[in-house]
Scaffold this motif. Structure first.
Motif, PDB file in Angstrom:
ATOM      1  N   ALA A 259       0.823  -1.218   0.000  1.00  0.00           N
ATOM      2  CA  ALA A 259       0.000   0.000   0.000  1.00  0.00           C
ATOM      3  C   ALA A 259       0.856   1.266   0.000  1.00  0.00           C
ATOM      4  O   ALA A 259       0.398   2.322  -0.441  1.00  0.00           O
ATOM      5  CB  ALA A 259      -0.932   0.002   1.200  1.00  0.00           C
ATOM      6  N   GLY A 260       2.089   1.165   0.458  1.00  0.00           N
ATOM      7  CA  GLY A 260       2.958   2.331   0.520  1.00  0.00           C
ATOM      8  C   GLY A 260       3.864   2.521  -0.683  1.00  0.00           C
ATOM      9  O   GLY A 260       4.708   3.414  -0.691  1.00  0.00           O
ATOM     10  N   ILE A 261       3.688   1.698  -1.688  1.00  0.00           N
ATOM     11  CA  ILE A 261       4.523   1.820  -2.881  1.00  0.00           C
ATOM     12  C   ILE A 261       4.239   3.165  -3.543  1.00  0.00           C
ATOM     13  O   ILE A 261       3.088   3.527  -3.778  1.00  0.00           O
ATOM     14  CB  ILE A 261       4.265   0.663  -3.865  1.00  0.00           C
ATOM     15  CG1 ILE A 261       4.777  -0.648  -3.254  1.00  0.00           C
ATOM     16  CG2 ILE A 261       4.927   0.917  -5.212  1.00  0.00           C
ATOM     17  CD1 ILE A 261       4.459  -1.869  -4.083  1.00  0.00           C
ATOM     18  N   THR A 262       5.282   3.904  -3.850  1.00  0.00           N
ATOM     19  CA  THR A 262       5.124   5.254  -4.404  1.00  0.00           C
ATOM     20  C   THR A 262       4.928   5.269  -5.910  1.00  0.00           C
ATOM     21  O   THR A 262       4.478   6.268  -6.452  1.00  0.00           O
ATOM     22  CB  THR A 262       6.337   6.130  -4.044  1.00  0.00           C
ATOM     23  OG1 THR A 262       7.532   5.507  -4.543  1.00  0.00           O
ATOM     24  CG2 THR A 262       6.458   6.302  -2.540  1.00  0.00           C
ATOM     25  N   LEU A 263       5.234   4.203  -6.575  1.00  0.00           N
ATOM     26  CA  LEU A 263       5.077   4.132  -8.029  1.00  0.00           C
ATOM     27  C   LEU A 263       3.729   3.479  -8.333  1.00  0.00           C
ATOM     28  O   LEU A 263       3.527   2.284  -8.116  1.00  0.00           O
ATOM     29  CB  LEU A 263       6.222   3.323  -8.645  1.00  0.00           C
ATOM     30  CG  LEU A 263       6.311   3.267 -10.152  1.00  0.00           C
ATOM     31  CD1 LEU A 263       6.507   4.659 -10.753  1.00  0.00           C
ATOM     32  CD2 LEU A 263       7.470   2.370 -10.566  1.00  0.00           C
ATOM     33  N   GLU A 264       2.781   4.279  -8.818  1.00  0.00           N
ATOM     34  CA  GLU A 264       1.387   3.833  -8.989  1.00  0.00           C
ATOM     35  C   GLU A 264       1.273   2.568  -9.833  1.00  0.00           C
ATOM     36  O   GLU A 264       0.538   1.645  -9.485  1.00  0.00           O
ATOM     37  CB  GLU A 264       0.550   4.952  -9.603  1.00  0.00           C
ATOM     38  CG  GLU A 264      -0.880   4.576  -9.876  1.00  0.00           C
ATOM     39  CD  GLU A 264      -1.670   4.192  -8.631  1.00  0.00           C
ATOM     40  OE1 GLU A 264      -2.547   3.317  -8.738  1.00  0.00           O
ATOM     41  OE2 GLU A 264      -1.396   4.744  -7.555  1.00  0.00           O
ATOM     42  N   SER A 265       1.994   2.497 -10.940  1.00  0.00           N
ATOM     43  CA  SER A 265       1.861   1.327 -11.817  1.00  0.00           C
ATOM     44  C   SER A 265       2.310   0.051 -11.114  1.00  0.00           C
ATOM     45  O   SER A 265       1.670  -0.997 -11.251  1.00  0.00           O
ATOM     46  CB  SER A 265       2.649   1.532 -13.115  1.00  0.00           C
ATOM     47  OG  SER A 265       4.023   1.729 -12.846  1.00  0.00           O
ATOM     48  N   LEU A 266       3.370   0.125 -10.343  1.00  0.00           N
ATOM     49  CA  LEU A 266       3.858  -1.043  -9.606  1.00  0.00           C
ATOM     50  C   LEU A 266       2.874  -1.414  -8.499  1.00  0.00           C
ATOM     51  O   LEU A 266       2.552  -2.593  -8.314  1.00  0.00           O
ATOM     52  CB  LEU A 266       5.245  -0.769  -9.025  1.00  0.00           C
ATOM     53  CG  LEU A 266       5.879  -1.878  -8.201  1.00  0.00           C
ATOM     54  CD1 LEU A 266       6.071  -3.141  -9.036  1.00  0.00           C
ATOM     55  CD2 LEU A 266       7.199  -1.409  -7.613  1.00  0.00           C
ATOM     56  N   ARG A 267       2.389  -0.422  -7.760  1.00  0.00           N
ATOM     57  CA  ARG A 267       1.425  -0.690  -6.687  1.00  0.00           C
ATOM     58  C   ARG A 267       0.172  -1.368  -7.250  1.00  0.00           C
ATOM     59  O   ARG A 267      -0.311  -2.356  -6.695  1.00  0.00           O
ATOM     60  CB  ARG A 267       1.049   0.596  -5.954  1.00  0.00           C
ATOM     61  CG  ARG A 267       0.091   0.342  -4.795  1.00  0.00           C
ATOM     62  CD  ARG A 267      -0.224   1.565  -3.951  1.00  0.00           C
ATOM     63  NE  ARG A 267      -0.719   2.668  -4.732  1.00  0.00           N
ATOM     64  CZ  ARG A 267      -0.109   3.839  -4.875  1.00  0.00           C
ATOM     65  NH1 ARG A 267       1.060   4.056  -4.289  1.00  0.00           N
ATOM     66  NH2 ARG A 267      -0.634   4.798  -5.597  1.00  0.00           N
ATOM     67  N   ALA A 268      -0.336  -0.862  -8.361  1.00  0.00           N
ATOM     68  CA  ALA A 268      -1.545  -1.431  -8.959  1.00  0.00           C
ATOM     69  C   ALA A 268      -1.310  -2.871  -9.410  1.00  0.00           C
ATOM     70  O   ALA A 268      -2.143  -3.750  -9.181  1.00  0.00           O
ATOM     71  CB  ALA A 268      -2.003  -0.568 -10.134  1.00  0.00           C
ATOM     72  N   ARG A 269      -0.178  -3.113 -10.053  1.00  0.00           N
ATOM     73  CA  ARG A 269       0.136  -4.468 -10.532  1.00  0.00           C
ATOM     74  C   ARG A 269       0.250  -5.457  -9.372  1.00  0.00           C
ATOM     75  O   ARG A 269      -0.325  -6.538  -9.402  1.00  0.00           O
ATOM     76  CB  ARG A 269       1.455  -4.436 -11.322  1.00  0.00           C
ATOM     77  CG  ARG A 269       1.390  -5.040 -12.654  1.00  0.00           C
ATOM     78  CD  ARG A 269       2.653  -5.030 -13.475  1.00  0.00           C
ATOM     79  NE  ARG A 269       3.864  -4.437 -12.966  1.00  0.00           N
ATOM     80  CZ  ARG A 269       4.259  -3.183 -13.233  1.00  0.00           C
ATOM     81  NH1 ARG A 269       3.543  -2.399 -13.991  1.00  0.00           N
ATOM     82  NH2 ARG A 269       5.389  -2.724 -12.762  1.00  0.00           N
ATOM     83  N   LEU A 270       1.004  -5.068  -8.338  1.00  0.00           N
ATOM     84  CA  LEU A 270       1.191  -5.971  -7.207  1.00  0.00           C
ATOM     85  C   LEU A 270      -0.110  -6.175  -6.438  1.00  0.00           C
ATOM     86  O   LEU A 270      -0.416  -7.291  -6.011  1.00  0.00           O
ATOM     87  CB  LEU A 270       2.289  -5.439  -6.278  1.00  0.00           C
ATOM     88  CG  LEU A 270       3.707  -5.517  -6.834  1.00  0.00           C
ATOM     89  CD1 LEU A 270       4.688  -4.862  -5.879  1.00  0.00           C
ATOM     90  CD2 LEU A 270       4.119  -6.945  -7.116  1.00  0.00           C
ATOM     91  N   SER A 271      -0.876  -5.115  -6.257  1.00  0.00           N
ATOM     92  CA  SER A 271      -2.153  -5.233  -5.551  1.00  0.00           C
ATOM     93  C   SER A 271      -3.101  -6.170  -6.293  1.00  0.00           C
ATOM     94  O   SER A 271      -3.778  -7.004  -5.678  1.00  0.00           O
ATOM     95  CB  SER A 271      -2.801  -3.859  -5.378  1.00  0.00           C
ATOM     96  OG  SER A 271      -2.017  -3.060  -4.526  1.00  0.00           O
ATOM     97  N   ALA A 272      -3.151  -6.047  -7.605  1.00  0.00           N
ATOM     98  CA  ALA A 272      -4.019  -6.926  -8.406  1.00  0.00           C
ATOM     99  C   ALA A 272      -3.569  -8.380  -8.288  1.00  0.00           C
ATOM    100  O   ALA A 272      -4.391  -9.290  -8.143  1.00  0.00           O
ATOM    101  CB  ALA A 272      -4.011  -6.484  -9.866  1.00  0.00           C
ATOM    102  N   ARG A 273      -2.278  -8.608  -8.337  1.00  0.00           N
ATOM    103  CA  ARG A 273      -1.781  -9.989  -8.236  1.00  0.00           C
ATOM    104  C   ARG A 273      -2.020 -10.566  -6.851  1.00  0.00           C
ATOM    105  O   ARG A 273      -2.310 -11.755  -6.700  1.00  0.00           O
ATOM    106  CB  ARG A 273      -0.311 -10.047  -8.613  1.00  0.00           C
ATOM    107  CG  ARG A 273      -0.129  -9.737 -10.079  1.00  0.00           C
ATOM    108  CD  ARG A 273       1.040 -10.409 -10.652  1.00  0.00           C
ATOM    109  NE  ARG A 273       1.091 -10.136 -12.071  1.00  0.00           N
ATOM    110  CZ  ARG A 273       2.178 -10.275 -12.794  1.00  0.00           C
ATOM    111  NH1 ARG A 273       3.285 -10.669 -12.236  1.00  0.00           N
ATOM    112  NH2 ARG A 273       2.149 -10.022 -14.081  1.00  0.00           N
ATOM    113  N   LEU A 274      -1.892  -9.724  -5.814  1.00  0.00           N
ATOM    114  CA  LEU A 274      -2.192 -10.190  -4.458  1.00  0.00           C
ATOM    115  C   LEU A 274      -3.668 -10.559  -4.331  1.00  0.00           C
ATOM    116  O   LEU A 274      -4.011 -11.561  -3.719  1.00  0.00           O
ATOM    117  CB  LEU A 274      -1.829  -9.115  -3.432  1.00  0.00           C
ATOM    118  CG  LEU A 274      -0.339  -8.957  -3.138  1.00  0.00           C
ATOM    119  CD1 LEU A 274      -0.095  -7.703  -2.307  1.00  0.00           C
ATOM    120  CD2 LEU A 274       0.207 -10.186  -2.435  1.00  0.00           C
ATOM    121  N   ALA A 275      -4.528  -9.742  -4.920  1.00  0.00           N
ATOM    122  CA  ALA A 275      -5.967 -10.033  -4.882  1.00  0.00           C
ATOM    123  C   ALA A 275      -6.263 -11.345  -5.614  1.00  0.00           C
ATOM    124  O   ALA A 275      -7.050 -12.165  -5.129  1.00  0.00           O
ATOM    125  CB  ALA A 275      -6.754  -8.882  -5.504  1.00  0.00           C
TER     126      ALA A 275
END
Length: 90
Positions: A64-80
């Motif tokens: 949730a604290g990742i500052t790079l939006e594209s990386l945060r979105a990709r990782l969050s989607a994969r975690l989900a």
């Protein structure tokens, strides 16, 4: 082990950042290759964020604290997706 990998990511990031700084010192290169220089900057941000995640006690929460939006979105989607797979009946 995660800390050692994070340290290596930081070392790689510093080398890449140095390349970018050197290239930015030439106005002709900046004008001709601005998008490539932006990509170099994004790579550095990715390395920085991944290293921070590896050092975290709770890597999922750190996402949730990742500052790079594209990386945060990709990782969050994969975690989900991974959570869905765990909870999906066979």
């Amino acid at each position: 082990m995660r800390g050692l990998i994070a340290d290596e990511l930081d070392r790689i990031r510093l080398v890449i950042e140095d390349f970018g700084v050197q290239l930015c010192g030439d106005p002709v290169v900046v004008r001709s290759h601005f998008s490539v220089l932006q990509a170099i900057d994004e790579l550095c941000q990715r390395h920085e964020n991944l290293a921070r995640m590896l050092r975290s006690d709770d890597m999922v929460r750190e996402t949730a604290g990742i500052t790079l939006e594209s990386l945060r979105a990709r990782l969050s989607a994969r975690l989900a997706d991974a959570r869905d797979d765990i909870h999906r009946p066979d």
